[in-house]
Write an enzyme that holds these catalytic residues in place. Sequence first.
Site: not given
Ligand code: RB5
Length: 145
Positions: A8, A65-67, A70, A98, A109, A133, A136
């Site tokens: 994203d 994505c940011g984290t 998502g 596994h 980010r 594994h 499972r």
């Molecule tokens: C976008 O702001 C952020 O929500 C997205 O990149 C992500 O981190 C979602 O999990």
Amino acid sequence: MRVSIGADHAGFEQKEQLKEHLEAEGFGVIDRGPDTDARVDYPDFAALVAEDVASGEAEFGVLVCGTGIGMAVAANKVHGIRAVNIVREDFAVLSREHNDANIVTVSGRFVSPEENIRIVDAFLSTPFGEGRHAGRVAKIMALEE
Ligand code: RB5
């Protein structure tokens, strides 16, 4: 080996870096976008990459994505997908050994490009451990039925 990649806006820059790295390593990269860092919704790109992996168009997927969270949640809604959100290299290895994970999601980010390259390299170069594994993972997949 073919790898489908997507992001994203928060993951766009690292997606470009990962794509360049993977192409230099000799992988066939299917870039599902986006093509700019304009604001988009991550589930749209998670779906494109997950469909590539589920259909066999690509052997593995990489999503940024940011984290990475998502992307993993969204990709795991597609049948046949085992997406893992990874922030350290040894977990990338374990997710392949596994869990036979087929998509790795990373944070654009909070994790450096260098670390994410190490994570993706470890993910793509580690085989599934089979043996104990296998049953499972089969049980995980049976949960889809
Ligand atoms: C976008 O702001 C952020 O929500 C997205 O990149 C992500 O981190 C979602 O999990």
